[in-house]
Design a protein around this motif. Structure first.
Motif, PDB file in Angstrom:
ATOM      1  N   THR A 289     -11.848  50.846   6.203  1.00 42.82           N
ATOM      2  CA  THR A 289     -10.372  50.567   5.780  1.00 42.82           C
ATOM      3  C   THR A 289     -10.538  49.138   5.311  1.00 42.82           C
ATOM      4  O   THR A 289     -10.901  48.321   5.768  1.00 42.82           O
ATOM      5  CB  THR A 289      -9.806  50.409   7.274  1.00 42.82           C
ATOM      6  N   PRO A 290      -9.760  49.064   4.083  1.00 43.91           N
ATOM      7  CA  PRO A 290      -9.410  47.606   3.364  1.00 43.91           C
ATOM      8  C   PRO A 290      -8.885  46.729   4.174  1.00 43.91           C
ATOM      9  O   PRO A 290      -7.846  47.070   4.902  1.00 43.91           O
ATOM     10  CB  PRO A 290      -9.118  48.229   2.169  1.00 43.91           C
ATOM     11  N   TYR A 291      -8.941  45.407   4.176  1.00 48.32           N
ATOM     12  CA  TYR A 291      -8.039  44.548   4.672  1.00 48.32           C
ATOM     13  C   TYR A 291      -8.203  43.139   3.765  1.00 48.32           C
ATOM     14  O   TYR A 291      -8.914  42.951   2.825  1.00 48.32           O
ATOM     15  CB  TYR A 291      -8.845  43.840   6.163  1.00 48.32           C
ATOM     16  N   ASN A 292      -6.794  42.461   3.951  1.00 48.15           N
ATOM     17  CA  ASN A 292      -6.661  41.364   3.147  1.00 48.15           C
ATOM     18  C   ASN A 292      -5.945  40.216   4.008  1.00 48.15           C
ATOM     19  O   ASN A 292      -5.595  40.431   5.002  1.00 48.15           O
ATOM     20  CB  ASN A 292      -6.191  41.552   1.866  1.00 48.15           C
ATOM     21  N   ALA A 293      -5.726  39.141   3.175  1.00 45.51           N
ATOM     22  CA  ALA A 293      -4.868  37.982   3.671  1.00 45.51           C
ATOM     23  C   ALA A 293      -4.060  37.860   2.620  1.00 45.51           C
ATOM     24  O   ALA A 293      -4.294  37.854   1.534  1.00 45.51           O
ATOM     25  CB  ALA A 293      -5.518  36.823   4.230  1.00 45.51           C
ATOM     26  N   VAL A 294      -2.685  37.005   2.929  1.00 48.91           N
ATOM     27  CA  VAL A 294      -1.916  36.939   1.682  1.00 48.91           C
ATOM     28  C   VAL A 294      -1.238  35.473   1.892  1.00 48.91           C
ATOM     29  O   VAL A 294      -1.172  35.241   2.955  1.00 48.91           O
ATOM     30  CB  VAL A 294      -0.718  38.015   1.539  1.00 48.91           C
ATOM     31  N   ALA A 295      -0.648  35.072   1.072  1.00 51.63           N
ATOM     32  CA  ALA A 295      -0.154  33.430   0.856  1.00 51.63           C
ATOM     33  C   ALA A 295       1.180  33.758   0.316  1.00 51.63           C
ATOM     34  O   ALA A 295       1.429  34.515  -0.316  1.00 51.63           O
ATOM     35  CB  ALA A 295      -1.147  32.745  -0.246  1.00 51.63           C
ATOM     36  N   VAL A 296       2.005  33.064   1.035  1.00 48.53           N
ATOM     37  CA  VAL A 296       3.518  32.921   0.568  1.00 48.53           C
ATOM     38  C   VAL A 296       3.800  31.317   0.803  1.00 48.53           C
ATOM     39  O   VAL A 296       3.399  30.465   1.449  1.00 48.53           O
ATOM     40  CB  VAL A 296       4.291  33.953   1.852  1.00 48.53           C
ATOM     41  N   GLN A 297       4.776  30.792   0.151  1.00 51.03           N
ATOM     42  CA  GLN A 297       5.186  29.712   0.042  1.00 51.03           C
ATOM     43  C   GLN A 297       6.063  29.256   1.408  1.00 51.03           C
ATOM     44  O   GLN A 297       6.468  30.211   2.143  1.00 51.03           O
ATOM     45  CB  GLN A 297       6.447  29.528  -1.064  1.00 51.03           C
ATOM     46  N   ASP A 298       5.917  28.188   1.997  1.00 51.67           N
ATOM     47  CA  ASP A 298       6.191  27.792   3.184  1.00 51.67           C
ATOM     48  C   ASP A 298       7.743  27.650   3.112  1.00 51.67           C
ATOM     49  O   ASP A 298       8.575  27.471   2.041  1.00 51.67           O
ATOM     50  CB  ASP A 298       5.276  26.821   3.801  1.00 51.67           C
TER      51      ASP A 298
END
Length: 298
Positions: A289-298
């Protein structure tokens, strides 16, 4: 020197220097297949650390490139909430194993481990204050405190019973934890009720007045000034709250969603970005199963 060349050099010297564009940081970080991330911590420097629910391994990613690797092989039990300090120590909540451990982020070596609970437990998250590391337990109405004095780690943890407004029920209770804005207390979210509570160092709890709002599925918390970011995992949302000075009252000012969210659990900041691991709790976990983390503007 010819007059024309002199004039050209003078103009070049007086012109404002061109700013060097900062490289764009990756907006997603790929984690190993089957990793099952839950916790995230950032720093020291432009690095993020992710813990595995599958085997407790710690993955370090360079936020400038998105690339990374396992820096600490897990003990075969979960790693849940994480926090790192400026000494390069990573504090790890041990979930169902009822423990905590401190890992050297440079070598991956376990500096110390603590068995916090003797029976059923879920040691879920951790926050660092000026003099202690505090761990939540979603099964038992207690906080675990590790007193910190400089570089010294304590011989054992202290158990602080929770009293007052926070009452445990069925399901996940105390989950994410953050300092209160005044630095004299803590904030804890209760996942099953959506309540937010201020906790005194004595363990006395008081419900934060959110003016009719709740934080169901509340998970990781992050405080920046008097702004609190609260991840609502299965809602694929981050609630943004503005708190008063002592953290006893607050209002939800906005909610952040993103099409890339897939049950994010915890949140950490670097610069003007928030980083959230996708735990994918609604997807059956397999070794592939693939996994990731994502970045968003605060």
């Amino acid at each position: 020197m010819p007059v024309g060349l002199a004039l050209a050099l003078a103009a070049a010297m007086s012109a404002p220097a061109q700013a060097t564009a900062e490289p764009e940081l990756p907006t997603a970080i790929q984690l190993p297949n089957g990793f099952r991330p839950e916790g995230v911590a950032t720093g020291p420097g432009p690095f993020a650390y992710f813990g595995s629910l599958a085997d407790g391994s710690i993955y370090r990613a360079d936020l400038r490139t998105g690339r990374g690797s396992i820096v600490s092989k897990g003990p075969g039990t979960p790693s849940v909430g994480l926090k790192s300090d400026q000494r390069g120590r990573l504090f790890v909540a041990g979930g169902t194993n009822g423990d905590a451990r401190i890992v050297d982020v440079h070598t991956g070596r376990v500096l110390e481990s603590y068995q916090l609970a003797a029976g059923p437990a879920f040691v879920n998250d951790v926050v660092l204050t000026k003099d202690a590391a505090w761990f939540t337990d979603s099964t038992n109405p207690v906080l675990y405190k590790l007193p910190l004095r400089g570089a010294r780690l304590p011989a054992e943890a202290e158990r602080v019973p929770l009293t007052g407004d926070l009452v445990y029920g069925t399901g996940f209770n105390a989950n994410g934890i953050a300092p209160a804005p005044d630095g004299r207390g803590l904030l804890v979210v209760q996942s099953n009720t959506g309540g937010l509570f201020r906790v005194e160092p004595s363990g006395v709890t008081r419900r934060v007045d959110l003016h009719g709002e709740t934080l169901p599925n509340g998970d990781g918390l992050l405080l920046r000034g008097r702004t609190l970011f609260a991840v609502q995992n299965r809602l694929n949302t981050v609630a943004v709250l503005r708190l008063n000075e002592d953290g006893t009252e607050g209002r939800v000012v906005r909610r952040v969603t993103d099409a890339r969210f897939d049950v994010p659990t915890t949140v950490a900041a670097f610069g003007d970005r928030l980083y959230l691991p996708n735990a994918r709790f609604t997807t059956p976990p397999t070794p592939e199963t693939p996994y990731n983390a994502v970045a968003v503007q605060d």
